[in-house]
Design a protein around this motif. Structure first.
Motif, short mmCIF file in Angstrom:
data_model
loop_
_atom_site.label_atom_id
_atom_site.label_comp_id
_atom_site.label_asym_id
_atom_site.label_seq_id
_atom_site.Cartn_x
_atom_site.Cartn_y
_atom_site.Cartn_z
N ASP A 35 49.81 47.50 36.85
CA ASP A 35 49.80 46.06 36.58
C ASP A 35 51.18 45.54 36.18
O ASP A 35 51.52 44.38 36.45
CB ASP A 35 48.79 45.73 35.48
CG ASP A 35 47.35 45.91 35.94
OD1 ASP A 35 47.14 45.97 37.17
OD2 ASP A 35 46.45 45.98 35.08
N GLN A 36 51.99 46.38 35.56
CA GLN A 36 53.32 45.91 35.15
C GLN A 36 54.18 45.56 36.36
O GLN A 36 55.02 44.64 36.29
CB GLN A 36 54.01 46.97 34.30
CG GLN A 36 54.28 48.29 35.00
CD GLN A 36 54.92 49.30 34.07
OE1 GLN A 36 55.42 48.96 33.00
NE2 GLN A 36 54.91 50.57 34.49
N PHE A 37 53.96 46.22 37.49
CA PHE A 37 54.74 45.91 38.68
C PHE A 37 54.33 44.56 39.29
O PHE A 37 55.18 43.80 39.73
CB PHE A 37 54.58 47.02 39.72
CG PHE A 37 55.14 48.34 39.28
CD1 PHE A 37 56.50 48.47 38.98
CD2 PHE A 37 54.34 49.46 39.17
CE1 PHE A 37 57.03 49.68 38.58
CE2 PHE A 37 54.86 50.67 38.77
CZ PHE A 37 56.21 50.79 38.47
N THR A 38 53.03 44.29 39.33
CA THR A 38 52.60 43.00 39.88
C THR A 38 53.01 41.85 38.96
O THR A 38 53.36 40.77 39.43
CB THR A 38 51.08 42.98 40.11
OG1 THR A 38 50.40 43.41 38.92
CG2 THR A 38 50.69 43.91 41.25
N ARG A 39 52.99 42.10 37.65
CA ARG A 39 53.46 41.05 36.72
C ARG A 39 54.93 40.76 36.93
O ARG A 39 55.35 39.59 36.95
CB ARG A 39 53.21 41.48 35.26
CG ARG A 39 51.77 41.33 34.80
CD ARG A 39 51.70 41.30 33.27
NE ARG A 39 52.33 42.46 32.67
CZ ARG A 39 51.70 43.60 32.37
NH1 ARG A 39 50.40 43.71 32.65
NH2 ARG A 39 52.33 44.60 31.81
N LEU A 40 55.72 41.82 37.07
CA LEU A 40 57.16 41.64 37.29
C LEU A 40 57.43 40.89 38.59
O LEU A 40 58.24 39.96 38.65
CB LEU A 40 57.86 42.99 37.32
CG LEU A 40 58.16 43.65 35.96
CD1 LEU A 40 58.64 45.08 36.17
CD2 LEU A 40 59.19 42.84 35.19
N ALA A 41 56.74 41.29 39.66
CA ALA A 41 56.95 40.65 40.95
C ALA A 41 56.58 39.17 40.90
O ALA A 41 57.32 38.31 41.40
CB ALA A 41 56.13 41.36 42.03
N VAL A 52 49.11 45.01 44.67
CA VAL A 52 49.29 46.36 45.19
C VAL A 52 48.06 46.63 46.02
O VAL A 52 46.97 46.88 45.49
CB VAL A 52 49.44 47.41 44.07
CG1 VAL A 52 49.46 48.82 44.67
CG2 VAL A 52 50.70 47.17 43.26
N SER A 53 48.21 46.52 47.34
CA SER A 53 47.07 46.59 48.26
C SER A 53 47.08 47.90 49.01
O SER A 53 48.07 48.26 49.66
CB SER A 53 47.15 45.42 49.25
OG SER A 53 46.12 45.51 50.21
N HIS A 65 46.32 43.50 40.80
CA HIS A 65 46.45 42.13 41.32
C HIS A 65 46.78 41.17 40.17
O HIS A 65 46.31 41.32 39.05
CB HIS A 65 45.16 41.68 42.03
CG HIS A 65 43.91 41.82 41.20
ND1 HIS A 65 43.50 40.88 40.28
CD2 HIS A 65 42.98 42.81 41.19
CE1 HIS A 65 42.36 41.28 39.73
NE2 HIS A 65 42.03 42.44 40.25
N MET A 66 47.63 40.23 40.47
CA MET A 66 48.04 39.21 39.50
C MET A 66 47.88 37.84 40.16
O MET A 66 48.43 37.58 41.23
CB MET A 66 49.50 39.44 39.09
CG MET A 66 50.01 38.44 38.04
SD MET A 66 49.10 38.55 36.46
CE MET A 66 49.29 40.29 36.10
N GLY A 67 47.08 36.95 39.54
CA GLY A 67 46.90 35.60 40.03
C GLY A 67 45.85 35.46 41.11
O GLY A 67 45.69 34.36 41.68
#
Length: 376
Positions: A35-41, A52-53, A65-67
């Motif tokens: 989740d930290q990667f999707t938040r950063l992106a 991240v699919s 997933h974020m958003g």
């Protein structure tokens, strides 16, 4: 595309799906490390949605997933009819989309109308072995031209995601290798334990034969000395065997059988012949009971081992003048013919209180006579 190329592509896809399955990420719960990667992106690129699919054979699963809007956020997946990421996987190359409604490959994709995907930037999640498992992507609900710098940032984050996935695969493989090595170790310990255990019975018979030779009174002085030395050495060896058995308490997972058609009568005769000196020393009669023509499908070595141990126990717990019968009979169970082996004796038997424990490994119980003596 010729048939050879099509076959190669199909094989690669099967291998890709196998690698994806090996990650154990499909249908797994959300994890902060992803989740930290999707938040950063989402934060750095100012994108409403980041994913991240992981692209399976008939769906895409969102490991992070974020958003993402409902109901897709709860489901954490969509069918491939709603997937832009599948095109990233197929091409194993980044996909930058300004307006999906005008894109020749994507304009009919259901993600446009049902998920509001208009602008899309996806980076393939490709392992070091060349298998693209999915896409690390950002999405906007309005047309947007993604800059080279934004693509570079997303590529760097995608590389970190791939490293995370490969560490997961490596850790899983290490765990599987450990379990396999542990299984081999347990099997080795079991075989060693059985070997040492099987040495005890022939050694006991050997010592009994030496003792009978000594008490026969027909040995010369020199022979008497040799037999005495052999008896002392054998006793020490038997004690060493018992010590090894006392210290080996390993639990093995599997016992491999090498079955073939064998004569039940020959099995019983071999067991009685081996145990005869010990039975004679204890004053116990061994009775063989099996038809000459009776055959069974079994592992002869292990069957003899079982019977030898049962007869040995019966001798230990039988009084002088007792009888031990080793029997084999054809029986029918659930319409299937089976050969039933049994060892019965005229000893004092096993206390009822020990019935629940007698088949546990390394358990030893006192005979009924011993138990009664202790109780008194």
């Amino acid at each position: 595309m010729d048939d050879e190329q099509a076959s190669a592509i199909a094989l690669h896809e099967l291998e890709r799906l196998a690698v994806l399955e090996s990650t154990a990420l499909l249908d797994s719960p959300a994890e902060e490390s992803f989740d930290q990667f999707t938040r950063l992106a989402s934060s750095i690129l100012q994108a409403p949605v980041a994913l991240v699919s992981l692209v399976d054979c008939d769906r895409q699963f969102f490991k992070s997933h974020m958003g993402l809007q409902e109901p897709w956020a709860v489901a954490a997946q969509t069918p491939l009819s709603h997937s832009f990421c599948k095109h990233v996987v197929q091409a194993s190359a980044p996909l930058s989309v300004v307006d999906a409604r005008e894109h020749p490959l994507l304009r009919d994709n259901l993600a446009i109308t049902e998920l509001g995907v208009i602008a899309y930037l996806g980076i393939p999640l490709t392992t070091s072995q060349g298998y693209t498992l999915g896409s690390f992507c950002v999405i906007d609900s309005k047309p947007r031209r993604w800059s080279d710098r934004e693509t570079e940032i997303l590529q760097d984050l995608a590389n970190l995601v791939v490293e995370k996935i490969e560490l997961r695969i490596f850790a899983k493989q290490l765990h599987e290798d450990f379990l396999e090595l542990r299984k081999l170790e347990l099997h080795r310990d079991e075989m060693l334990e059985m070997l040492v255990h099987d040495l005890r019975n022939p050694m006991s018979s050997f010592l009994s034969a030496l003792e009978l030779a000594q008490i026969s009174g027909e040995l010369s002085t020199d022979c008497e000395q040799y037999v005495s030395l052999a008896s002392e050495g054998g006793s020490r060896l038997l004690q060493m065997i018992n010590n090894i058995l006392d210290t080996r308490k390993a639990t093995a997972e599997r016992l491999y059988l090498e079955c073939a058609e064998v004569s039940a009568r020959e099995i019983i005769h071999t067991v009685c012949h081996q145990m005869a000196p010990l039975a004679e020393k204890s004053g116990v009669e061994l009775v063989e009971d099996a038809q000459r023509s009776l055959l069974c499908y079994a592992d002869a070595s292990k069957l003899r081992r079982v019977l030898v141990n049962l007869v040995s126990n019966a001798i230990q717990h039988s009084s002088t003048g007792g009888t031990i019968a080793i029997q084999a009979r054809m029986e029918v169970h659930a319409d299937v013919q089976v050969v039933h082996f049994s060892v019965s004796d005229t000893g004092h038997g096993i206390p009822k209180t020990a019935f629940e424990r007698i088949f546990q490994k390394f358990v030893q119980v006192k005979g009924q006579k011993q138990a009664d003596s202790v109780a008194k």
